[in-house]
Enzyme design. Structure first.
Site, PDB file in Angstrom:
ATOM      1  N   PRO A   2       0.830  -1.208   0.000  1.00 15.59           N
ATOM      2  CA  PRO A   2       0.000   0.000   0.000  1.00 15.59           C
ATOM      3  C   PRO A   2       0.863   1.257   0.000  1.00 15.59           C
ATOM      4  O   PRO A   2       1.813   1.382   0.763  1.00 15.59           O
ATOM      5  CB  PRO A   2      -0.794  -0.134   1.306  1.00 15.59           C
ATOM      6  CG  PRO A   2      -0.826  -1.595   1.583  1.00 15.59           C
ATOM      7  CD  PRO A   2       0.498  -2.115   1.094  1.00 15.59           C
ATOM      8  N   GLU A   3       0.547   2.185  -0.900  1.00 15.75           N
ATOM      9  CA  GLU A   3       1.262   3.445  -0.961  1.00 15.75           C
ATOM     10  C   GLU A   3       0.393   4.544  -0.342  1.00 15.75           C
ATOM     11  O   GLU A   3      -0.682   4.272   0.197  1.00 15.75           O
ATOM     12  CB  GLU A   3       1.664   3.751  -2.399  1.00 15.75           C
ATOM     13  CG  GLU A   3       2.656   2.722  -2.948  1.00 15.75           C
ATOM     14  CD  GLU A   3       3.347   3.185  -4.215  1.00 15.75           C
ATOM     15  OE1 GLU A   3       3.390   4.404  -4.465  1.00 15.75           O
ATOM     16  OE2 GLU A   3       3.847   2.327  -4.954  1.00 15.75           O
TER      17      GLU A   3
END
Length: 270
Positions: A2-3
């Protein structure tokens, strides 16, 4: 992994269910994730009201009067607010039990996530020396230009350095460099001030838009309601090796920079 848009999507999804609610209990089904979970989490968090749910870089901060719980989703972590009687699955490692029969459940199959503690008035060592948030006025092209002077590292590696700016991971760095027309291999110190102004604008635009689209689903990420992000359907460079560029038709190339795959169009980016 996840960014920033995925983490911000998670924050926005859980915050309305957590803010103003009291924590009844913390259930740890294992003593560690990426690092040992400090005893302060179970000592101080129960009984506290969650005053706010904030984000710094890719960390989520559950703030209370006695301190702040830091959560990192790692490679495959997911947070969901569920009824407290929801059956527990194999990778459901942490429950933060809330009043009104709700639980914040941390699921992390690969166990690269983290649950840590920050004392009041202090900054956790993992949050020290971080660069500005990309969606604030503290980040712009002038910041990039000044910090890049004399640097020979590729501009993509430079852009992904959390000491320069936080939260611009591999996917969004590739997309921003494509939109700005900058070859990711170019030395950071060789990029002009004008081109950095364009790059900073594109970082802001792309991250903000990705948040509205729920982030990017590639392998493991789902938003708190279980819905996938949709920005992956609109990628111009990342993950499109050998596919025709959506702008000029030239095949997208991939090289390795800083041990990360870097996708670019050799015609549009220079």
């Amino acid at each position: 992994m996840p960014e920033l848009p995925e983490v911000e999507t998670t924050r926005r999804g859980i915050a309305p269910h957590l803010e103003g609610r009291r924590v009844r209990d913390v259930v740890l089904r294992r003593p560690d994730l990426r690092w040992p979970i400090p005893g302060e989490v179970t000592q101080f968090l129960p009984g506290q009201v969650i005053e706010s749910v904030d984000r710094r870089a890719k960390y989520l901060l559950l703030r209370t009067q006695l301190g702040t719980a830091l959560l990192h989703l790692g490679m495959s972590g997911m947070l969901r607010v569920l009824p407290s009687d929801t059956p527990v699955n194999k990778h459901d490692h942490v429950d933060i039990v809330l009043e009104r029969d709700r639980v914040l459940r941390f699921t992390d199959p690969r166990r690269f996530g983290a649950l840590l503690w920050q004392k009041p008035g202090e900054t956790h060592q993992l949050l020290e020396n971080l660069g500005p948030e990309p969606l604030t006025d503290a980040f712009d092209g002038d910041v990039l230009w000044h910090l890049s002077r004399g640097r020979s590292a590729p501009v993509k590696t430079f852009l992904m350095d959390n000491a320069i700016v936080v939260g611009v991971g591999n996917i969004y760095a590739s997309e921003a460099l494509f939109a700005a027309g900058i070859d990711p291999r170019r030395a950071a110190g060789k990029v002009s001030r004008e081109r950095y102004a364009k790059l900073a604008d594109e970082v802001k635009r792309i991250l903000a838009y990705a948040i509205t689209r729920g982030g990017t689903t590639l392998r493991d990420f789902l938003s708190p309601d279980g819905a996938p992000g949709y920005f992956f359907q609109e990628l111009f460079a990342y993950g499109r090796a050998n596919e025709p560029c959506k702008v000029c038709g030239t095949p997208i190339r991939v090289v390795t920079l800083g041990q990360r795959a870097s996708f670019f169009c050799p015609n549009c980016q220079h």
